[in-house]
Design an enzyme around this catalytic site. Structure first.
Site, PDB file in Angstrom:
ATOM      1  N   SER A  56       0.652  -1.323  -0.345  1.00  0.00           N
ATOM      2  CA  SER A  56       0.112   0.467  -0.346  1.00  0.00           C
ATOM      3  C   SER A  56       1.090   1.216  -0.069  1.00  0.00           C
ATOM      4  O   SER A  56       0.403   2.479  -0.529  1.00  0.00           O
ATOM      5  CB  SER A  56      -0.801  -0.156   1.164  1.00  0.00           C
ATOM      6  OG  SER A  56      -0.520  -0.226   2.621  1.00  0.00           O
ATOM      7  N   ARG A  79      -9.696  -2.936 -17.481  1.00  0.00           N
ATOM      8  CA  ARG A  79      -9.944  -3.464 -16.347  1.00  0.00           C
ATOM      9  C   ARG A  79      -9.784  -3.201 -15.396  1.00  0.00           C
ATOM     10  O   ARG A  79     -10.447  -3.794 -13.794  1.00  0.00           O
ATOM     11  CB  ARG A  79     -10.141  -5.133 -16.630  1.00  0.00           C
ATOM     12  CG  ARG A  79     -11.532  -5.205 -18.700  1.00  0.00           C
ATOM     13  CD  ARG A  79     -11.447  -6.981 -18.558  1.00  0.00           C
ATOM     14  NE  ARG A  79     -11.605  -7.972 -17.680  1.00  0.00           N
ATOM     15  CZ  ARG A  79     -12.827  -8.148 -17.614  1.00  0.00           C
ATOM     16  NH1 ARG A  79     -13.324  -7.510 -17.720  1.00  0.00           N
ATOM     17  NH2 ARG A  79     -12.563  -9.202 -16.592  1.00  0.00           N
ATOM     18  N   HIS A  80      -8.794  -2.856 -15.524  1.00  0.00           N
ATOM     19  CA  HIS A  80      -8.084  -2.339 -14.370  1.00  0.00           C
ATOM     20  C   HIS A  80      -8.230  -1.379 -13.576  1.00  0.00           C
ATOM     21  O   HIS A  80      -8.534   0.439 -14.146  1.00  0.00           O
ATOM     22  CB  HIS A  80      -6.334  -2.041 -14.610  1.00  0.00           C
ATOM     23  CG  HIS A  80      -5.251  -3.890 -14.674  1.00  0.00           C
ATOM     24  ND1 HIS A  80      -4.852  -3.887 -13.954  1.00  0.00           N
ATOM     25  CD2 HIS A  80      -5.026  -4.317 -15.901  1.00  0.00           C
ATOM     26  CE1 HIS A  80      -4.326  -4.902 -14.609  1.00  0.00           C
ATOM     27  NE2 HIS A  80      -4.694  -4.829 -15.804  1.00  0.00           N
ATOM     28  N   ARG A  81      -8.897  -1.546 -12.433  1.00  0.00           N
ATOM     29  CA  ARG A  81      -9.737  -0.319 -11.834  1.00  0.00           C
ATOM     30  C   ARG A  81      -9.916   0.663 -11.396  1.00  0.00           C
ATOM     31  O   ARG A  81      -9.625   2.095 -11.213  1.00  0.00           O
ATOM     32  CB  ARG A  81     -11.159  -1.150 -11.221  1.00  0.00           C
ATOM     33  CG  ARG A  81     -12.011  -2.258 -11.702  1.00  0.00           C
ATOM     34  CD  ARG A  81     -13.276  -2.693 -11.045  1.00  0.00           C
ATOM     35  NE  ARG A  81     -14.144  -3.229 -11.667  1.00  0.00           N
ATOM     36  CZ  ARG A  81     -13.760  -4.692 -12.133  1.00  0.00           C
ATOM     37  NH1 ARG A  81     -12.322  -5.533 -12.006  1.00  0.00           N
ATOM     38  NH2 ARG A  81     -14.618  -5.136 -12.717  1.00  0.00           N
ATOM     39  N   SER A  89     -11.213   9.288 -29.111  1.00  0.00           N
ATOM     40  CA  SER A  89     -12.947   8.216 -28.745  1.00  0.00           C
ATOM     41  C   SER A  89     -13.052   8.031 -30.485  1.00  0.00           C
ATOM     42  O   SER A  89     -13.348   9.310 -31.576  1.00  0.00           O
ATOM     43  CB  SER A  89     -13.962   9.600 -29.009  1.00  0.00           C
ATOM     44  OG  SER A  89     -15.240   9.310 -29.345  1.00  0.00           O
ATOM     45  N   ARG A 147     -19.030   4.042 -36.983  1.00  0.00           N
ATOM     46  CA  ARG A 147     -17.389   3.744 -35.712  1.00  0.00           C
ATOM     47  C   ARG A 147     -18.090   2.042 -35.910  1.00  0.00           C
ATOM     48  O   ARG A 147     -17.674   1.527 -35.240  1.00  0.00           O
ATOM     49  CB  ARG A 147     -17.179   3.962 -34.313  1.00  0.00           C
ATOM     50  CG  ARG A 147     -18.528   3.941 -33.513  1.00  0.00           C
ATOM     51  CD  ARG A 147     -18.268   4.580 -32.196  1.00  0.00           C
ATOM     52  NE  ARG A 147     -18.910   4.054 -30.638  1.00  0.00           N
ATOM     53  CZ  ARG A 147     -18.848   4.195 -30.054  1.00  0.00           C
ATOM     54  NH1 ARG A 147     -17.559   5.017 -29.653  1.00  0.00           N
ATOM     55  NH2 ARG A 147     -19.643   3.845 -28.493  1.00  0.00           N
ATOM     56  N   ASN A 163      -0.929   3.782  -9.654  1.00  0.00           N
ATOM     57  CA  ASN A 163      -0.116   3.917  -9.100  1.00  0.00           C
ATOM     58  C   ASN A 163       1.129   3.092  -8.857  1.00  0.00           C
ATOM     59  O   ASN A 163       0.566   2.600  -9.405  1.00  0.00           O
ATOM     60  CB  ASN A 163      -0.841   4.738  -7.181  1.00  0.00           C
ATOM     61  CG  ASN A 163      -1.737   2.869  -7.019  1.00  0.00           C
ATOM     62  OD1 ASN A 163      -1.244   1.462  -6.984  1.00  0.00           O
ATOM     63  ND2 ASN A 163      -2.853   3.231  -6.621  1.00  0.00           N
ATOM     64  N   HIS A 169       0.612  -4.949 -10.301  1.00  0.00           N
ATOM     65  CA  HIS A 169      -0.770  -5.746  -9.936  1.00  0.00           C
ATOM     66  C   HIS A 169      -0.851  -6.042 -11.832  1.00  0.00           C
ATOM     67  O   HIS A 169      -0.513  -7.298 -12.448  1.00  0.00           O
ATOM     68  CB  HIS A 169      -2.231  -4.958  -9.897  1.00  0.00           C
ATOM     69  CG  HIS A 169      -3.084  -6.121 -10.062  1.00  0.00           C
ATOM     70  ND1 HIS A 169      -4.519  -6.010 -10.681  1.00  0.00           N
ATOM     71  CD2 HIS A 169      -2.917  -7.704 -10.277  1.00  0.00           C
ATOM     72  CE1 HIS A 169      -4.978  -6.641 -10.816  1.00  0.00           C
ATOM     73  NE2 HIS A 169      -4.500  -8.180 -10.134  1.00  0.00           N
ATOM     74  N   ARG A 174      -0.344  -8.617 -16.886  1.00  0.00           N
ATOM     75  CA  ARG A 174      -0.302  -8.782 -18.868  1.00  0.00           C
ATOM     76  C   ARG A 174       1.408  -9.086 -19.271  1.00  0.00           C
ATOM     77  O   ARG A 174       1.186  -8.969 -20.861  1.00  0.00           O
ATOM     78  CB  ARG A 174      -0.580  -7.134 -18.375  1.00  0.00           C
ATOM     79  CG  ARG A 174      -1.798  -6.498 -18.328  1.00  0.00           C
ATOM     80  CD  ARG A 174      -3.322  -7.486 -18.752  1.00  0.00           C
ATOM     81  NE  ARG A 174      -4.548  -6.836 -18.112  1.00  0.00           N
ATOM     82  CZ  ARG A 174      -5.692  -7.492 -18.445  1.00  0.00           C
ATOM     83  NH1 ARG A 174      -5.332  -9.036 -18.833  1.00  0.00           N
ATOM     84  NH2 ARG A 174      -6.529  -7.667 -18.219  1.00  0.00           N
TER      85      ARG A 174
END
Length: 206
Positions: A56, A79-81, A89, A147, A163, A169, A174
């Site tokens: 942490s 998906r990494h929150r 876009s 699109r 961070n 992680h 990955r």
């Protein structure tokens, strides 16, 4: 139509030793051992907190990276929150316009050589997508409507801020053999650069 390979840019000016010193200062508050800080103590302290699982403390530092890859890869990245994202876009980017040179750009699949039949079929499909997209625009479709025909192979840019704990992680997941080849293709070089710039923090991840 253009075909390019993925790449990335670290958007922060990273000073690895300064990062370690800040992490040490934050971490020593937990033990009230600030008096143990020396000019040489940061590396050992950070190595020990990682070894003990006290990760942490790593959350006090973050890194921002601009990644150019295909949209399929970004679907996995987001998906990494515990992160912040800003992504090109397809709703607002009209690829028929001059700033995109009036063409679509795709990411080359790393698992096929250019003389492979699968690559030839893929490239034909991408050319057909480009033609269809441009025809839709000419027929009055908006960018957000057109699109709907765009594939995962479309090049996109995403700015990712995590961070250091979340980057660890991210890399553990990955860069593994179980990750998608195109994810590993971009994640491994980013990990290598992080490891070069920041001592200790990523040394245990391959």
């Amino acid at each position: 139509m253009r075909v390019i390979e993925p790449n990335f840019e670290i958007m922060d000016k990273i000073k690895g030793e300064d990062i370690l010193r800040k992490i040490e200062l934050c971490g020593r508050v937990c033990y009230k051992s600030e008096n143990s800080i020396t000019s040489e103590s940061a590396r050992k302290f950070v190595k020990n907190i990682i070894k003990s699982g006290h990760e942490s403390v790593l959350e006090h530092e973050k890194i921002t990276v601009r990644i150019i890859c295909d949209r399929g890869v970004t679907h996995e990245i987001v998906r990494h929150r515990i992160a912040s994202y800003s992504q090109e876009s397809t709703r607002y980017c009209n690829y028929s316009k001059d700033k995109f040179d009036g063409e679509l750009t795709f990411i080359k699949p790393c698992f096929w050589d250019e003389d492979d039949e699968n690559y030839r079929l893929w490239k034909e499909a991408m050319k057909q997508v480009e033609q269809t997209y441009m025809k839709l625009i000419l027929c009055g479709a908006s960018a957000q409507e057109a699109r709907s025909v765009l594939p995962n192979s479309l090049k996109t840019e995403i700015v990712v801020t995590m961070n250091l704990r979340e980057w660890r992680h991210f890399f553990r997941l990955r860069t593994s053999d179980k990750a998608h080849p195109q994810m590993r293709e971009i994640a491994k070089p980013i990990l290598n650069e992080f490891s070069r710039l920041i001592p200790v923090v990523f040394d245990d991840i391959e």
